[in-house]
Structures are given as structure tokens and as C-alpha cells.
Design a protein around this motif. Sequence first.
Motif, PDB file in Angstrom:
ATOM      1  N   SER A   1      -1.346 -11.073  -2.274  1.00 43.79           N
ATOM      2  CA  SER A   1      -2.222 -10.192  -1.705  1.00 43.79           C
ATOM      3  C   SER A   1      -1.792  -8.612  -2.009  1.00 43.79           C
ATOM      4  N   GLN A   2      -2.625  -7.771  -1.959  1.00 45.68           N
ATOM      5  CA  GLN A   2      -2.421  -6.446  -2.088  1.00 45.68           C
ATOM      6  C   GLN A   2      -1.398  -5.866  -1.270  1.00 45.68           C
ATOM      7  N   LYS A   3      -1.439  -6.333   0.152  1.00 45.33           N
ATOM      8  CA  LYS A   3      -0.421  -6.061   1.000  1.00 45.33           C
ATOM      9  C   LYS A   3       0.955  -6.295   0.933  1.00 45.33           C
TER      10      LYS A   3
ATOM     11  N   ARG B   1      -0.712  -6.854  -9.577  1.00 50.36           N
ATOM     12  CA  ARG B   1      -1.356  -7.721  -8.810  1.00 50.36           C
ATOM     13  C   ARG B   1      -2.135  -8.839  -9.696  1.00 50.36           C
TER      14      ARG B   1
ATOM     15  N   SER C   1       2.444  -4.620  -2.094  1.00 50.81           N
ATOM     16  CA  SER C   1       2.817  -3.273  -1.675  1.00 50.81           C
ATOM     17  C   SER C   1       4.141  -3.272  -0.813  1.00 50.81           C
ATOM     18  N   GLN C   2       4.384  -4.094  -0.070  1.00 50.42           N
ATOM     19  CA  GLN C   2       5.440  -4.329   0.945  1.00 50.42           C
ATOM     20  C   GLN C   2       6.595  -4.822   0.020  1.00 50.42           C
TER      21      GLN C   2
END
Length: 128
Positions: A55-57, A48, A60-61
Motif C-alpha cells: 500500500s502507499q502507506k 509502488r 511510505s512507512q
Amino acid sequence: MGASAHLSPDVFAADCPTRRVLDRIGDKWAVLILILLARGTTRFNELRRLIDGISQKMLSQTLKSLERDGLVSRRVIPTVPVAVEYAITPLGRTLHDAVDPLRIWAETHIAAVEAAQKRYDGGGQASA
């Protein structure tokens, strides 16, 4: 035998599963993650930090998708707090070896691309 069993892939066919792989290759975040993981196993927060703008999201995805596709492996380290690290798999390495030359090309030719864009945007484009 099912309709798609043992048929040769045809990337131009709408229902060909190879299109999903091309979607992954065409995703800038997936490519950037693979390039970084090819350099070595990396923790989530380090990825990150290294990938500006993700973004973190989204990270992650994208990591979950890459893991699902067998391109990345995930290891949970039982610490407090829990740490998670990611590594490129042998299959992911083969994809990295195919896409990293595109990164090199982009870095090498960005000035020429930007000059062409400037000429085009300045009205020097040919009519279609």
C-alpha cells in the motif's frame, strides 16, 4: 560510562539494538525495496508500481524507516507535482549484498519448499 556503551552486541539479549536491525531485515517490504533500489534510483510511484501488494502507506512507512536507518536516501525533485526519488546508500548496499542471496535461494528452492509443505499438510509430517 552508560550500561550499553562499548559493549559487544548480543542479539540474544532482549534489549540489544541489533534486534531492531534484524526486524528490518526480516521485513519483506524492506528487503524488496532494497533489492529494487540496488538496481538504480527509483521514484516513489515507480516503487509502488513494481512492488505488487504494497500500500502507499506501507511503502511510505518502510521508506522512512530505511532512511532513518541510513539504508536509503531521499531526494525531492521540485517539479509540479513534486517528485520524490529514492536511492540505496553505501550502507544499504552492504545489507542488500547480504540479503539478496536469500532472494536467490527462495527463487531457486520454492518448488522444494512447496513440495515439503504439501507433504506436511497431507499428513506426512513427523510427530513432535
